[in-house]
Design an enzyme around this catalytic site. Sequence first.
Site, PDB file in Angstrom:
ATOM      1  CD  GLU A 210      -2.505   1.847   0.515  1.00 32.13           C
ATOM      2  OE1 GLU A 210      -3.338   1.105  -0.027  1.00 32.13           O
ATOM      3  OE2 GLU A 210      -2.359   3.058   0.212  1.00 32.13           O
ATOM      4  CB  VAL A 277      -4.025   1.189  -7.499  1.00 30.98           C
ATOM      5  CG1 VAL A 277      -2.887   0.297  -7.044  1.00 30.98           C
ATOM      6  CG2 VAL A 277      -4.147   1.170  -9.027  1.00 30.98           C
ATOM      7  NE  ARG A 279     -14.468  -0.218 -10.604  1.00 29.91           N
ATOM      8  CZ  ARG A 279     -14.285  -1.189 -11.503  1.00 29.91           C
ATOM      9  NH1 ARG A 279     -13.333  -2.068 -11.331  1.00 29.91           N
ATOM     10  NH2 ARG A 279     -15.084  -1.279 -12.559  1.00 29.91           N
ATOM     11  CG  ASP A 319     -18.931   3.147 -10.020  1.00 31.62           C
ATOM     12  OD1 ASP A 319     -19.652   3.412  -9.036  1.00 31.62           O
ATOM     13  OD2 ASP A 319     -18.189   2.143 -10.075  1.00 31.62           O
ATOM     14  CB  ALA A 327     -23.809  -1.521  -6.205  1.00 35.99           C
ATOM     15  CG  HIS A 451     -31.204 -10.883  25.157  1.00 37.31           C
ATOM     16  ND1 HIS A 451     -29.885 -10.487  25.173  1.00 37.31           N
ATOM     17  CD2 HIS A 451     -31.277 -12.015  25.902  1.00 37.31           C
ATOM     18  CE1 HIS A 451     -29.189 -11.341  25.903  1.00 37.31           C
ATOM     19  NE2 HIS A 451     -30.004 -12.289  26.358  1.00 37.31           N
TER      20      HIS A 451
HETATM   21  P1  FAD Z   1     -21.048  -0.456 -13.766  1.00 39.88           P
HETATM   22  O1  FAD Z   1     -21.513  -1.493 -12.844  1.00 39.88           O
HETATM   23  O2  FAD Z   1     -19.610  -0.340 -14.057  1.00 39.88           O
HETATM   24  O3  FAD Z   1     -21.868  -0.690 -15.117  1.00 39.88           O
HETATM   25  C1  FAD Z   1     -21.639   0.068 -16.249  1.00 39.88           C
HETATM   26  C2  FAD Z   1     -22.170  -0.703 -17.424  1.00 39.88           C
HETATM   27  O4  FAD Z   1     -22.133   0.144 -18.559  1.00 39.88           O
HETATM   28  C3  FAD Z   1     -21.342  -1.928 -17.800  1.00 39.88           C
HETATM   29  O5  FAD Z   1     -22.188  -3.022 -17.958  1.00 39.88           O
HETATM   30  C4  FAD Z   1     -20.673  -1.561 -19.126  1.00 39.88           C
HETATM   31  O6  FAD Z   1     -20.579  -2.676 -20.003  1.00 39.88           O
HETATM   32  C5  FAD Z   1     -21.671  -0.579 -19.678  1.00 39.88           C
HETATM   33  N1  FAD Z   1     -21.105   0.415 -20.583  1.00 39.88           N
HETATM   34  C6  FAD Z   1     -20.134   1.319 -20.335  1.00 39.88           C
HETATM   35  N2  FAD Z   1     -19.947   2.126 -21.407  1.00 39.88           N
HETATM   36  C7  FAD Z   1     -20.832   1.709 -22.333  1.00 39.88           C
HETATM   37  C8  FAD Z   1     -21.137   2.139 -23.630  1.00 39.88           C
HETATM   38  N3  FAD Z   1     -20.525   3.184 -24.178  1.00 39.88           N
HETATM   39  N4  FAD Z   1     -22.084   1.477 -24.317  1.00 39.88           N
HETATM   40  C9  FAD Z   1     -22.742   0.410 -23.768  1.00 39.88           C
HETATM   41  N5  FAD Z   1     -22.504  -0.017 -22.538  1.00 39.88           N
HETATM   42  C10 FAD Z   1     -21.567   0.622 -21.828  1.00 39.88           C
HETATM   43  N6  FAD Z   1     -20.080  -1.794  -4.567  1.00 39.88           N
HETATM   44  C11 FAD Z   1     -20.901  -2.001  -3.520  1.00 39.88           C
HETATM   45  O7  FAD Z   1     -21.791  -1.185  -3.258  1.00 39.88           O
HETATM   46  N7  FAD Z   1     -20.785  -3.127  -2.745  1.00 39.88           N
HETATM   47  C12 FAD Z   1     -19.832  -4.055  -2.977  1.00 39.88           C
HETATM   48  O8  FAD Z   1     -19.750  -5.050  -2.263  1.00 39.88           O
HETATM   49  C13 FAD Z   1     -18.951  -3.855  -4.072  1.00 39.88           C
HETATM   50  N8  FAD Z   1     -18.003  -4.770  -4.359  1.00 39.88           N
HETATM   51  C14 FAD Z   1     -17.199  -4.567  -5.451  1.00 39.88           C
HETATM   52  C15 FAD Z   1     -16.218  -5.518  -5.715  1.00 39.88           C
HETATM   53  C16 FAD Z   1     -15.372  -5.341  -6.792  1.00 39.88           C
HETATM   54  C17 FAD Z   1     -14.313  -6.387  -7.081  1.00 39.88           C
HETATM   55  C18 FAD Z   1     -15.535  -4.207  -7.638  1.00 39.88           C
HETATM   56  C19 FAD Z   1     -14.654  -4.024  -8.832  1.00 39.88           C
HETATM   57  C20 FAD Z   1     -16.500  -3.262  -7.376  1.00 39.88           C
HETATM   58  C21 FAD Z   1     -17.335  -3.430  -6.264  1.00 39.88           C
HETATM   59  N9  FAD Z   1     -18.307  -2.488  -5.942  1.00 39.88           N
HETATM   60  C22 FAD Z   1     -19.116  -2.687  -4.866  1.00 39.88           C
HETATM   61  C23 FAD Z   1     -18.507  -1.279  -6.753  1.00 39.88           C
HETATM   62  C24 FAD Z   1     -19.693  -1.472  -7.706  1.00 39.88           C
HETATM   63  O9  FAD Z   1     -19.443  -2.600  -8.515  1.00 39.88           O
HETATM   64  C25 FAD Z   1     -19.882  -0.237  -8.549  1.00 39.88           C
HETATM   65  O10 FAD Z   1     -20.018   0.898  -7.716  1.00 39.88           O
HETATM   66  C26 FAD Z   1     -21.131  -0.369  -9.404  1.00 39.88           C
HETATM   67  O11 FAD Z   1     -21.062  -1.495 -10.248  1.00 39.88           O
HETATM   68  C27 FAD Z   1     -21.329   0.887 -10.250  1.00 39.88           C
HETATM   69  O12 FAD Z   1     -22.486   0.754 -10.989  1.00 39.88           O
HETATM   70  P2  FAD Z   1     -22.678   1.511 -12.390  1.00 39.88           P
HETATM   71  O13 FAD Z   1     -23.980   1.043 -12.918  1.00 39.88           O
HETATM   72  O14 FAD Z   1     -22.450   2.957 -12.203  1.00 39.88           O
HETATM   73  O15 FAD Z   1     -21.507   1.003 -13.304  1.00 39.88           O
HETATM   74  P1  NAD Z   2      -9.672   1.910  -3.191  1.00 45.61           P
HETATM   75  O1  NAD Z   2      -9.673   3.347  -3.501  1.00 45.61           O
HETATM   76  O2  NAD Z   2     -10.591   1.385  -2.165  1.00 45.61           O
HETATM   77  O3  NAD Z   2      -8.210   1.475  -2.729  1.00 45.61           O
HETATM   78  C1  NAD Z   2      -7.084   1.651  -3.525  1.00 45.61           C
HETATM   79  C2  NAD Z   2      -5.871   1.630  -2.625  1.00 45.61           C
HETATM   80  O4  NAD Z   2      -4.732   1.566  -3.436  1.00 45.61           O
HETATM   81  C3  NAD Z   2      -5.765   2.881  -1.768  1.00 45.61           C
HETATM   82  O5  NAD Z   2      -5.504   2.519  -0.439  1.00 45.61           O
HETATM   83  C4  NAD Z   2      -4.596   3.626  -2.396  1.00 45.61           C
HETATM   84  O6  NAD Z   2      -3.859   4.390  -1.463  1.00 45.61           O
HETATM   85  C5  NAD Z   2      -3.773   2.483  -2.949  1.00 45.61           C
HETATM   86  N1  NAD Z   2      -2.899   2.842  -4.065  1.00 45.61           N
HETATM   87  C6  NAD Z   2      -3.163   3.686  -5.084  1.00 45.61           C
HETATM   88  N2  NAD Z   2      -2.110   3.708  -5.951  1.00 45.61           N
HETATM   89  C7  NAD Z   2      -1.189   2.840  -5.455  1.00 45.61           C
HETATM   90  C8  NAD Z   2       0.085   2.414  -5.896  1.00 45.61           C
HETATM   91  N3  NAD Z   2       0.624   2.876  -7.018  1.00 45.61           N
HETATM   92  N4  NAD Z   2       0.760   1.515  -5.147  1.00 45.61           N
HETATM   93  C9  NAD Z   2       0.214   1.035  -3.982  1.00 45.61           C
HETATM   94  N5  NAD Z   2      -0.989   1.419  -3.521  1.00 45.61           N
HETATM   95  C10 NAD Z   2      -1.696   2.298  -4.247  1.00 45.61           C
HETATM   96  O7  NAD Z   2      -9.850   1.179  -4.599  1.00 45.61           O
HETATM   97  P2  NAD Z   2     -10.124  -0.342  -4.953  1.00 45.61           P
HETATM   98  O8  NAD Z   2      -9.833  -1.231  -3.819  1.00 45.61           O
HETATM   99  O9  NAD Z   2      -9.434  -0.555  -6.252  1.00 45.61           O
HETATM  100  O10 NAD Z   2     -11.663  -0.347  -5.208  1.00 45.61           O
HETATM  101  C11 NAD Z   2     -12.227   0.586  -6.130  1.00 45.61           C
HETATM  102  C12 NAD Z   2     -13.556   1.022  -5.687  1.00 45.61           C
HETATM  103  O11 NAD Z   2     -14.508  -0.009  -5.930  1.00 45.61           O
HETATM  104  C13 NAD Z   2     -13.690   1.300  -4.202  1.00 45.61           C
HETATM  105  O12 NAD Z   2     -13.232   2.583  -3.851  1.00 45.61           O
HETATM  106  C14 NAD Z   2     -15.154   1.177  -4.008  1.00 45.61           C
HETATM  107  O13 NAD Z   2     -15.758   2.366  -4.412  1.00 45.61           O
HETATM  108  C15 NAD Z   2     -15.518   0.064  -4.948  1.00 45.61           C
HETATM  109  N6  NAD Z   2     -15.586  -1.199  -4.199  1.00 45.61           N
HETATM  110  C16 NAD Z   2     -16.476  -1.300  -3.186  1.00 45.61           C
HETATM  111  C17 NAD Z   2     -16.549  -2.457  -2.450  1.00 45.61           C
HETATM  112  C18 NAD Z   2     -17.525  -2.550  -1.316  1.00 45.61           C
HETATM  113  O14 NAD Z   2     -18.417  -1.724  -1.263  1.00 45.61           O
HETATM  114  N7  NAD Z   2     -17.403  -3.511  -0.426  1.00 45.61           N
HETATM  115  C19 NAD Z   2     -15.724  -3.531  -2.744  1.00 45.61           C
HETATM  116  C20 NAD Z   2     -14.810  -3.392  -3.770  1.00 45.61           C
HETATM  117  C21 NAD Z   2     -14.762  -2.223  -4.499  1.00 45.61           C
END
Ligand code: FAD
Ligand code: NAD
Length: 474
Positions: A210, A277, A279, A319, A327, A451
């Site tokens: 990190e 790192v 999104r 996002d 989400a 409880h």
């Molecule tokens: P997205 O889910 O990214 O959907 C965007 C969609 O748009 C995609 O299907 C893509 O194909 C489509 N798209 C993009 N551009 C175009 C285009 N030009 N034409 C047609 N289609 C297009 N969030 C939580 O709240 N809880 C969690 O536990 C959680 N866990 C996560 C775990 C991981 C590993 C990751 C990566 C993310 C996690 N997140 C979590 C974050 C969550 O996934 C996102 O915040 C959420 O999916 C965002 O929703 P969205 O609809 O804005 O975008």
């Molecule tokens: P994050 O922002 O949570 O964490 C990224 C980490 O990487 C930070 O601690 C940052 O300081 C570190 N970092 C950045 N550049 C670096 C580098 N060059 N070398 C080492 N460390 C570095 O991002 P994430 O874990 O990639 O997740 C992305 C986003 O997806 C989250 O911020 C969240 O919005 C969403 N997400 C949500 C959930 C959930 O709700 N449970 C789960 C997964 C993802």
Amino acid sequence: MSEKFDVIVVGAGPAGYVAAIRCAQLGFNTACVDKWEDNDGNPSLGGTCLNVGCIPSKALLDSSEKVEQAQHEFESHGISIGNVRVDVPKMIARKNDIVGNLTKGVAGLFKANKVTSLHGHGKLLKDKQVEVTSKEGTTVYSADNVILACGSEPIDIPVAAVDNKLIVDNAGALEIDDVPKKLGVIGAGVIGLELGSVWNRLGSEVTILEAMDTFLAPVDKQLAREAQRTFTKGQGLDIKLGAKVTGSKASKKSVKVTYDFKGEEHTETFDKLIVAVGRKANTKDIASDDVGLKLDDRGRIDVDGQLRTNIDGVYAIGDAVKGPMLAHKGSEEGVAVAEIIAGQKPYINHDTVPWVIYTHPEIAWVGLNEEQAKEQGLNYKTGFFPFAANGRSLAMNEKGGRVKMIADADTDRVLGVHILGPNASELISEAVLAMEYSASTEDIARTIHAHPTLSEAMHEAALSVDGRALHKVN
Ligand code: FAD
Ligand code: NAD
């Protein structure tokens, strides 16, 4: 003449598909365009969340937690099961089944709500036209309103370029089908900790690099400190704070990573490397140049408080716009934007968006943490209650963590709630509801909690704000 809809939504993630359903409920002739394809090249709705995010990561977290319990906890319950064998491909197949069910579920919801599903890349053209390009060709549609819900994608860092073989992003990390002996993770954020936990439980030796010196900067410091101790000393995650990755080199079977740590250059070889790192908004090619769609300084679509972009009749959510990348935040915006288009006046309270990190124990919070209350010069008071003093928690073998509550010292209004502990993801809803109704800690203290439940820790934390917790010394 191009086919015309009342509303076209671009993106079928949790922001876009929810917006499309709500638009249809409100009587709009709605289409939703999405380009996502599964590993077999078939359209798959649900975006990052359903395909490679929230759902698959939670499926693997759940499977791996069961392994952890079978290996280390059953014994204390008096259950002996001998050697635990893990079939990772079966675990991945179960995860894929869950994803398939849910993505098909969205397609079913579209059908039931008469949302037209269009597969391909959607691009906003002038005059609210949307060009959809797929293998079949290009078609242009038009609409009275367009909602851009194009989501986000992982940030790349040149020092560890993702090849999704040895160096993987979140999508690749969910497809690993053999436990890597040594796993490196760059970034100790939400993904790094969740996926690092999965592979740690399945037997990998996990090192998380990190860049920042602070662990989980957005989390209340007291809870972050306890969580860090639990993850490192208790669970064996090797989390190196202040580690700056300077390079990586993948060979046939391993990847060598160099990093700067405490002023010295280090080298470590991993069997897999996860890059997590952060999104960024996925706004590549979302609009043709002549549309003039305004982006902000971080490449996100610029929106006002009503989710309106600078183009009349074009909105953006999820996002792809400012705010936490979660989400449920995207879905709420999806509902709101549909209602705004229908002339209603919805309101999203961005101060009560809950966060959850699905580690073990889970971390969940809503509202201000103590550092933020201090920075804002607020006159605040705090209370806490440890799960070690909660009967249900002990019955579950859960001895760590706490509920911490921050309230306005003058009005007693709840300003923030922070939980490190079992089922924090579910417990936080009570705090969200309380804050949504501008509750005081007295309101929570006077509410009867069943409880024995974990929710009694919330009750006791509220009592503790006023120095009258019953099951701990105040
Ligand atoms: P997205 O889910 O990214 O959907 C965007 C969609 O748009 C995609 O299907 C893509 O194909 C489509 N798209 C993009 N551009 C175009 C285009 N030009 N034409 C047609 N289609 C297009 N969030 C939580 O709240 N809880 C969690 O536990 C959680 N866990 C996560 C775990 C991981 C590993 C990751 C990566 C993310 C996690 N997140 C979590 C974050 C969550 O996934 C996102 O915040 C959420 O999916 C965002 O929703 P969205 O609809 O804005 O975008
Ligand atoms: P994050 O922002 O949570 O964490 C990224 C980490 O990487 C930070 O601690 C940052 O300081 C570190 N970092 C950045 N550049 C670096 C580098 N060059 N070398 C080492 N460390 C570095 O991002 P994430 O874990 O990639 O997740 C992305 C986003 O997806 C989250 O911020 C969240 O919005 C969403 N997400 C949500 C959930 C959930 O709700 N449970 C789960 C997964 C993802």
